[in-house]
Design a protein around this motif. Structure first.
Motif, PDB file in Angstrom:
ATOM      1  N   VAL A 507       0.849  -1.188   0.000  1.00 29.71           N
ATOM      2  CA  VAL A 507       0.000   0.000   0.000  1.00 29.71           C
ATOM      3  C   VAL A 507       0.886   1.240   0.000  1.00 29.71           C
ATOM      4  N   ARG A 551      -7.463   0.237  -2.927  1.00 29.88           N
ATOM      5  CA  ARG A 551      -7.596  -0.772  -1.877  1.00 29.88           C
ATOM      6  C   ARG A 551      -9.020  -1.329  -1.841  1.00 29.88           C
ATOM      7  N   GLU A 597      -2.870   0.534  -3.986  1.00 33.35           N
ATOM      8  CA  GLU A 597      -2.158  -0.668  -3.578  1.00 33.35           C
ATOM      9  C   GLU A 597      -1.474  -1.292  -4.795  1.00 33.35           C
TER      10      GLU A 597
END
Length: 701
Positions: A507, A551, A597
């Motif tokens: 991330v 994400r 991410e």
């Protein structure tokens, strides 16, 4: 000294020979021989050698680079003629390949087909429960060993599989992309206990996240592995016996080349179309076209790829027979619409493809036993193709047989027996299907076709490009001089290329050193592969990329990555991802607060190959029609006298107003009313469609 490239298509095997000193280029063409593909290769080489007034032995002796794009892996997959294959997987996960992530019923299907869900079904399985063996071992998501590998079980399994007649084994354990030691040790044991088995290790073939996709990729590689290895070994021996002194190089689906020893069998899938895109990108760069839609019409399929700034895009996931695979593959969309595509009546509607007559028996007009009407039959019936000048006169076609099958199978059921109307309907339907695929690859992905030059190649591309180009909204069409063997030409220009992959969710923002270490590790492996391919240091290049997502999303996008990763580069990666996301899905569609991410990382280790110069023609003269021929006019719905030009005789600078037909050995260029064709200094043909015929509102002869 020559570079020779061979591309095997569904109908024809194409050969190109380029003099590396001056760029002089000669082509060869022969019917593909499915029963023994080598025969078609040697026939094509013989035709090229004959066109150079030399022998195959002399041509091969003067060859310093031999390149081959093969359909052998595609044939094995789609015809289910691969090796009998077993799969070894982690105990408790034997159903991974049959569950197919619950998407196997609809993977690769169109939206229309998905809407009829009850009519869908899982694909024919390459392996079932009898072929899958669960092995005691376990590695967790961090790569730590939870349960050691049961080596004795592996040894017993290997001996049992060999005794039961298996030819190949795919090894696909849980989380092997994080720790491949169990898979590699398993492969060692199998090769010791049953050396006759071909072994495919998932961590080496597709070292990325996605247990099903990685397993399926290893399975397909095992399935085609023995077939490809045997074919390439035999072809190498045949070429060496015929006089070739150099290593044979194989085109990969990523648009690059590898030696036979370094070729991953499944990576050769669709290598011919990939080579065509490489050739299109090279030509676009040389001619100064930053945006190109590459269209390839062969005997079986119609393919489309988008090129921007000299670069093509890659698929993040490939679907073969409804299996989802992770392959480094150029993004080429395809439908079953080519010269050999069969026209048929479906409940009162005219349909084209996806079934093809291929090279045997071929279209009815070939006179080789074909009994179904095809697109080529329609083009012959309408006068676009001269039956007496097909392949430069080497192959005579039978217009009467084309008319007969069109009358029986299409005209009488749908057009009251009007054969010309039926043939025109076949052409109109197939051109519309082609234009529809172009729109899906451009408009539906945020591209405006008016900003692109459309390139048309393949044996049937120039015959139809002016029609499907106009309907798709293009204003300019470019046809290479060697359009009929363009994929072979692209293969000759391809660089050595090894695609490496790795998975690790990170991330952003994050430690740049962590990301840099991932890329550096892959570049080190790429350097080793380039060294084994004899690529000197000064010819090496490393192209980085990353697949990222917001994400908690499922799908990711591929974006280029910088040559080194520091704090600024990390921020640039996130910004580049968000720009690409909004380009695809619209302004304001980004989910910035969700965070970006990184999932998959890749390096293309490239060995740059010197390209032969282009041979510029300075011939002058007046363009004169070689003859006139009755060609179908959609506006008048009748055959009308149309000027016919001999393509190789047209001098650079020629300007022709449609309607005209330009004949080349291996293909024919059709220019419609309202369009203008011009010949450049390299004898390529440029067709200007114009705004008055854009979008299918005109452009009819």
């Amino acid at each position: 000294m020559y570079t020779i490239a061979v591309d095997i298509g569904g109908t024809f095997t194409d050969v190109i020979a380029i003099d590396n000193r001056n760029g002089h280029t000669v082509m060869g063409k022969a019917l593909t021989t499915p029963a023994d593909l080598q025969q078609g290769v040697m026939d094509g080489l013989a035709n090229a050698a004959d066109n150079m007034s030399t022998s195959v032995a002399d041509l091969l002796a003067r060859t310093e680079r031999m390149v081959h794009a093969t359909t052998q892996s595609s044939n094995a997959v789609f015809a289910f003629t691969g090796a009998r294959t077993a799969v070894l997987t982690t105990r408790g996960f034997g159903d991974t390949l049959t569950i197919m992530r619950a998407s196997g019923r609809v993977a690769g299907l169109s939206v229309f087909e998905r809407h009829h869900y009850r009519a869908t079904a899982k694909p024919r399985l390459l392996v079932d429960e009898r072929d899958i063996v669960e092995i005691t071992e376990r590695v967790d998501a961090e790569g730590d060993v939870v349960t050691p590998l049961d080596e004795e079980q592996v040894a017993e399994t290997a001996r049992s599989l060999a005794a039961r007649g298996y030819e190949a084994v795919a090894v696909a354990y849980l989380f092997s992309h994080q720790n491949p030691e169990h898979e590699r040790r398993t492969a060692e044991i199998i090769r010791r206990e049953a050396p006759q088995l071909y072994v495919s290790v998932s961590a080496d073939i597709a070292p990325v996240m996605g247990e099903y996709e990685r397993s399926a990729t290893a399975l397909f590689n095992a399935y085609v592995g023995p077939v490809i290895d045997s074919y390439l070994a035999r072809l190498e021996r045949t070429l060496a016996d015929a006089g070739l002194k150099q290593k044979l190089l194989i085109v990969q689906a990523n648009g690059g080349l590898a030696t036979v020893a370094q070729t991953v069998p499944i990576y050769t899938i669709e290598s011919g179309p990939a080579a065509g895109v490489v050739g299109a990108a090279h030509m676009a760069e040389r001619l100064g076209h930053p945006k190109v839609i590459a269209t390839d019409v062969g005997g079986t399929t119609f393919k489309v790829a988008v090129i921007e700034g000299g670069a093509w895009s890659y698929n993040t996931q490939t679907v073969l027979n409804q299996y989802q695979l992770r392959l480094p593959m150029i993004d080429v969309a395809s439908i079953g619409a080519g010269g050999g595509s069969i026209a048929w009546v479906d409940g009162g509607r005219l349909r084209i493809g996806p079934k093809s007559a291929s090279s045997h028996p071929g279209p009815a007009c070939y006179g080789l036993g074909g009994t179904e009407p095809t697109v080529t039959d329609a083009d012959v019936a309408l006068g676009y193709i001269d039956p007496d000048n097909f392949l430069g006169g080497r192959m005579k076609l039978h217009r009467d047989r084309a008319l007969d099958v069109i009358r029986e199978k299409v005209a009488e059921p749908l057009f009251g027996g009007d054969v010309l109307a039926a043939a025109a309907g076949i052409r109109r339907v197939v051109d519309s299907q082609m234009a529809d695929l172009i729109r899906k690859c451009t408009l539906e992905r945020g591209h405006d076709t008016r900003d692109f030059v459309m390139m048309a190649y393949g044996g049937a591309g120039p015959v139809h490009a002016a029609s499907y180009g106009a309907e798709a909204g293009a204003t300019k069409v470019f046809i290479p001089y060697f359009a009929t063997v363009h994929s072979a030409y692209g293969a000759a220009l391809s660089d050595i290329r090894f695609s490496l992959q790795f998975s690790e969710p990170i991330v952003l923002p994050n430690d740049p050193a962590r990301i840099e270490a991932i890329f550096a590790g892959m570049e080190s492996k790429g350097a080793e592969a380039l060294a084994r391919a004899d690529v000197p240091d000064d010819k090496r290049r490393y192209d980085r990329w990353v697949e990222a997502r917001y994400r908690r999303q499922v799908h990711q996008l591929r974006i280029p990555a910088p040559a080194s990763i520091d704090e600024a580069a990390v921020g640039a990666l996130a910004a580049a991802f968000e720009r690409e996301y909004e380009r695809l899905f619209g302004p304001g569609s980004g989910l910035t607060d969700a965070g970006v991410e990184l999932i998959n990382y890749g390096v293309d280790a490239v060995g740059v190959v010197d390209k032969a110069p282009w041979k510029e023609e300075r011939a002058k003269g007046e363009a004169k029609a070689a003859s006139t021929r009755d060609v179908y006019c959609p506006v008048r719905q009748a055959m009308v006298a149309t000027p016919i030009y001999d393509g190789p005789s047209l001098p650079p600078g020629t300007q022709l107003e449609g309607p005209v037909v330009i004949e080349h050995p291996g293909t024919t260029i059709v220019v419609l009313t309202g369009q203008t064709a011009s010949i450049d200094a390299f004898r390529h043909t440029h067709i200007s469609i114009g705004s008055d015929v854009k979008g299918g509102r005109g452009g009819h002869q």
